[in-house]
Structures are given as structure tokens and as C-alpha cells.
Design a protein around this motif. Structure first.
Motif, PDB file in Angstrom:
ATOM      1  N   THR A  77       0.755  -1.113   0.075  1.00  0.00           N
ATOM      2  CA  THR A  77       0.133   0.266  -0.351  1.00  0.00           C
ATOM      3  C   THR A  77       1.296   0.817  -0.125  1.00  0.00           C
ATOM      4  O   THR A  77       2.111   1.163   0.371  1.00  0.00           O
ATOM      5  CB  THR A  77      -0.896  -0.058   1.198  1.00  0.00           C
ATOM      6  OG1 THR A  77      -1.725  -1.326   0.724  1.00  0.00           O
ATOM      7  CG2 THR A  77      -1.664   1.641   1.241  1.00  0.00           C
ATOM      8  N   VAL A  78       0.339   2.410  -0.765  1.00  0.00           N
ATOM      9  CA  VAL A  78       1.197   3.512  -1.127  1.00  0.00           C
ATOM     10  C   VAL A  78      -0.192   4.204   0.010  1.00  0.00           C
ATOM     11  O   VAL A  78      -0.987   4.662  -0.309  1.00  0.00           O
ATOM     12  CB  VAL A  78       1.676   3.970  -1.652  1.00  0.00           C
ATOM     13  CG1 VAL A  78       0.217   4.298  -3.311  1.00  0.00           C
ATOM     14  CG2 VAL A  78       2.652   4.912  -2.085  1.00  0.00           C
ATOM     15  N   TYR A  79       0.894   5.596   0.789  1.00  0.00           N
ATOM     16  CA  TYR A  79      -0.432   6.620   1.097  1.00  0.00           C
ATOM     17  C   TYR A  79       0.187   7.836   1.065  1.00  0.00           C
ATOM     18  O   TYR A  79       1.107   8.103   1.021  1.00  0.00           O
ATOM     19  CB  TYR A  79      -0.156   6.634   3.141  1.00  0.00           C
ATOM     20  CG  TYR A  79      -0.089   5.322   3.381  1.00  0.00           C
ATOM     21  CD1 TYR A  79       0.655   4.016   3.958  1.00  0.00           C
ATOM     22  CD2 TYR A  79      -1.652   4.305   3.456  1.00  0.00           C
ATOM     23  CE1 TYR A  79       0.533   3.053   3.752  1.00  0.00           C
ATOM     24  CE2 TYR A  79      -2.047   3.132   3.994  1.00  0.00           C
ATOM     25  CZ  TYR A  79      -0.871   2.560   3.744  1.00  0.00           C
ATOM     26  OH  TYR A  79      -1.224   1.286   5.037  1.00  0.00           O
ATOM     27  N   LEU A  80      -1.041   9.218   1.250  1.00  0.00           N
ATOM     28  CA  LEU A  80      -0.395  10.401   0.891  1.00  0.00           C
ATOM     29  C   LEU A  80      -1.322  10.615   1.767  1.00  0.00           C
ATOM     30  O   LEU A  80      -3.212  10.885   1.961  1.00  0.00           O
ATOM     31  CB  LEU A  80      -1.378  10.913  -0.796  1.00  0.00           C
ATOM     32  CG  LEU A  80      -1.402  11.976  -0.818  1.00  0.00           C
ATOM     33  CD1 LEU A  80       0.154  12.437  -1.324  1.00  0.00           C
ATOM     34  CD2 LEU A  80      -1.324  12.335  -2.228  1.00  0.00           C
ATOM     35  N   SER A  81      -0.342  11.742   2.648  1.00  0.00           N
ATOM     36  CA  SER A  81      -1.347  12.253   4.241  1.00  0.00           C
ATOM     37  C   SER A  81      -1.256  13.511   3.728  1.00  0.00           C
ATOM     38  O   SER A  81      -0.268  14.187   2.825  1.00  0.00           O
ATOM     39  CB  SER A  81      -0.550  12.145   5.654  1.00  0.00           C
ATOM     40  OG  SER A  81      -0.263  10.475   5.844  1.00  0.00           O
ATOM     41  N   MET A  82      -2.504  13.775   3.468  1.00  0.00           N
ATOM     42  CA  MET A  82      -2.617  15.455   2.920  1.00  0.00           C
ATOM     43  C   MET A  82      -3.444  16.439   4.733  1.00  0.00           C
ATOM     44  O   MET A  82      -4.335  15.873   5.423  1.00  0.00           O
ATOM     45  CB  MET A  82      -3.492  15.001   2.038  1.00  0.00           C
ATOM     46  CG  MET A  82      -3.680  14.936   1.155  1.00  0.00           C
ATOM     47  SD  MET A  82      -4.759  14.391  -0.252  1.00  0.00           S
ATOM     48  CE  MET A  82      -6.173  13.857   0.255  1.00  0.00           C
ATOM     49  N   ASN A  83      -2.721  17.397   4.604  1.00  0.00           N
ATOM     50  CA  ASN A  83      -2.657  18.218   5.959  1.00  0.00           C
ATOM     51  C   ASN A  83      -2.683  20.202   5.563  1.00  0.00           C
ATOM     52  O   ASN A  83      -2.490  19.658   4.519  1.00  0.00           O
ATOM     53  CB  ASN A  83      -1.505  17.783   6.973  1.00  0.00           C
ATOM     54  CG  ASN A  83      -1.496  16.900   7.279  1.00  0.00           C
ATOM     55  OD1 ASN A  83      -2.231  16.025   7.876  1.00  0.00           O
ATOM     56  ND2 ASN A  83      -0.311  16.907   7.705  1.00  0.00           N
ATOM     57  N   SER A  84      -3.403  20.358   5.928  1.00  0.00           N
ATOM     58  CA  SER A  84      -3.899  21.864   6.165  1.00  0.00           C
ATOM     59  C   SER A  84      -4.485  21.357   4.580  1.00  0.00           C
ATOM     60  O   SER A  84      -3.856  22.362   3.603  1.00  0.00           O
ATOM     61  CB  SER A  84      -2.678  22.498   5.890  1.00  0.00           C
ATOM     62  OG  SER A  84      -1.831  22.672   7.202  1.00  0.00           O
ATOM     63  N   LEU A  85      -5.262  20.960   4.018  1.00  0.00           N
ATOM     64  CA  LEU A  85      -5.652  20.943   2.994  1.00  0.00           C
ATOM     65  C   LEU A  85      -6.658  22.458   2.346  1.00  0.00           C
ATOM     66  O   LEU A  85      -7.210  23.042   3.888  1.00  0.00           O
ATOM     67  CB  LEU A  85      -7.077  19.685   2.703  1.00  0.00           C
ATOM     68  CG  LEU A  85      -6.422  18.629   2.513  1.00  0.00           C
ATOM     69  CD1 LEU A  85      -7.312  17.442   3.366  1.00  0.00           C
ATOM     70  CD2 LEU A  85      -6.010  18.885   1.353  1.00  0.00           C
ATOM     71  N   LYS A  86      -6.654  22.964   1.124  1.00  0.00           N
ATOM     72  CA  LYS A  86      -7.280  24.389   0.914  1.00  0.00           C
ATOM     73  C   LYS A  86      -8.418  23.455  -0.385  1.00  0.00           C
ATOM     74  O   LYS A  86      -8.148  23.089  -1.133  1.00  0.00           O
ATOM     75  CB  LYS A  86      -6.231  25.198   0.193  1.00  0.00           C
ATOM     76  CG  LYS A  86      -4.852  25.130   1.494  1.00  0.00           C
ATOM     77  CD  LYS A  86      -3.602  26.194   0.202  1.00  0.00           C
ATOM     78  CE  LYS A  86      -2.706  26.002   0.811  1.00  0.00           C
ATOM     79  NZ  LYS A  86      -1.157  26.424   0.534  1.00  0.00           N
ATOM     80  N   PRO A  87      -9.032  25.195  -0.565  1.00  0.00           N
ATOM     81  CA  PRO A  87      -9.875  23.974  -1.049  1.00  0.00           C
ATOM     82  C   PRO A  87      -9.205  24.219  -3.353  1.00  0.00           C
ATOM     83  O   PRO A  87      -9.986  23.589  -3.061  1.00  0.00           O
ATOM     84  CB  PRO A  87     -10.576  26.008  -1.602  1.00  0.00           C
ATOM     85  CG  PRO A  87     -10.178  26.393   0.064  1.00  0.00           C
ATOM     86  CD  PRO A  87      -9.311  26.232   0.800  1.00  0.00           C
ATOM     87  N   GLY A  88      -8.779  24.532  -3.115  1.00  0.00           N
ATOM     88  CA  GLY A  88      -8.052  24.921  -4.658  1.00  0.00           C
ATOM     89  C   GLY A  88      -7.047  23.077  -4.421  1.00  0.00           C
ATOM     90  O   GLY A  88      -6.910  22.714  -5.387  1.00  0.00           O
TER      91      GLY A  88
END
Length: 123
Positions: A77-88
Motif C-alpha cells: 500500500t502507498v499512502y498520501l497524508s494530506m494536511n492543511s487542506l485548501k479548496p485548491g
């Protein structure tokens, strides 16, 4: 190889999500992995990539410092942790695999693609 992306959803600006991409069919640890995204009305773009085993990573400037790509070669498995998300950041996110062991930012290097998972960031 088959890739199955999951983990997308609706989140408020400033929030976090973790995307997962499960791989099957070939030896997962043999190839580098990447995440790309496509926003409505825009072309697909590179987000992040990770090498086969050493863990070399590269990020698009727009996500550097906010997103982290990682992989588990036992869980395939590969992961993408996304923080401080923006509408963009709103887009369909795709995971992809390249037959090279080296991390790559070039979409043309990737031969296997998952079906995509939608991330929507509200303001």
C-alpha cells in the motif's frame, strides 16, 4: 498490476485526509509509486512520488510541507497524508505505478493507474 485508491471525501479547509492505494498483481516493492490529481476543467498534475524501497520522495511545490507520501511494502500500500487542506486541493486523486525503481514526477513514466478517489475541500 491492479491499483485501488480510497480515502477521499469531503473535508473543511484546514482539515486532513489520508488516501490509500492498495496494489495487487505484481511485486509491489519492485516499482516506484506516485500520486496525481485532476481538478475539474484542468489537466492531471503530479502531486508526489516515492521510490521503490529507499524512500526517496518528491513533491509538487503546491503541496510541499503539507502532504506526505509513504509506502508499506508488506501491506502493498502507498499512502498520501494530506494536511492543511485548501479548496485548491479539490480534485480526483489517482495513484499510479511505474516499472522503474526510481521516483518520477513525469506522468508518462507511469504505466498502471488506479481509478481515482475524489477529495473535496470546502471553504
Amino acid at each position: 498490476v491492479q491499483l485501488q485508491a480510497s480515502g477521499g471525501g469531503l473535508v473543511q479547509a484546514g482539515g486532513s485526509l489520508r488516501l490509500s492505494c492498495a496494489a495487487s498483481g505484481r511485486t509491489f516493492s519492485s516499482y516506484a509509486m506516485g500520486w496525481f490529481r485532476q481538478a475539474p476543467g484542468k489537466e492531471r498534475e503530479f502531486v508526489a512520488t516515492i521510490s521503490r524501497s529507499v524512500g526517496t520522495t518528491y513533491y509538487a511545490d503546491s503541496v510541499k510541507g503539507r502532504f506526505t507520501i509513504s509506502r508499506d511494502n508488506v501491506e502493498n500500500t502507498v499512502y498520501l497524508s494530506m494536511n492543511s487542506l485548501k479548496p485548491g486541493d479539490t480534485a480526483v486523486y489517482y495513484c499510479a505505478a511505474t516499472l522503474s525503481s526510481y521516483a518520477s514526477t513525469r506522468m508518462t513514466d507511469y504505466v498502471y493507474w488506479g481509478q481515482g478517489t475524489l477529495v473535496t475541500v470546502s471553504s
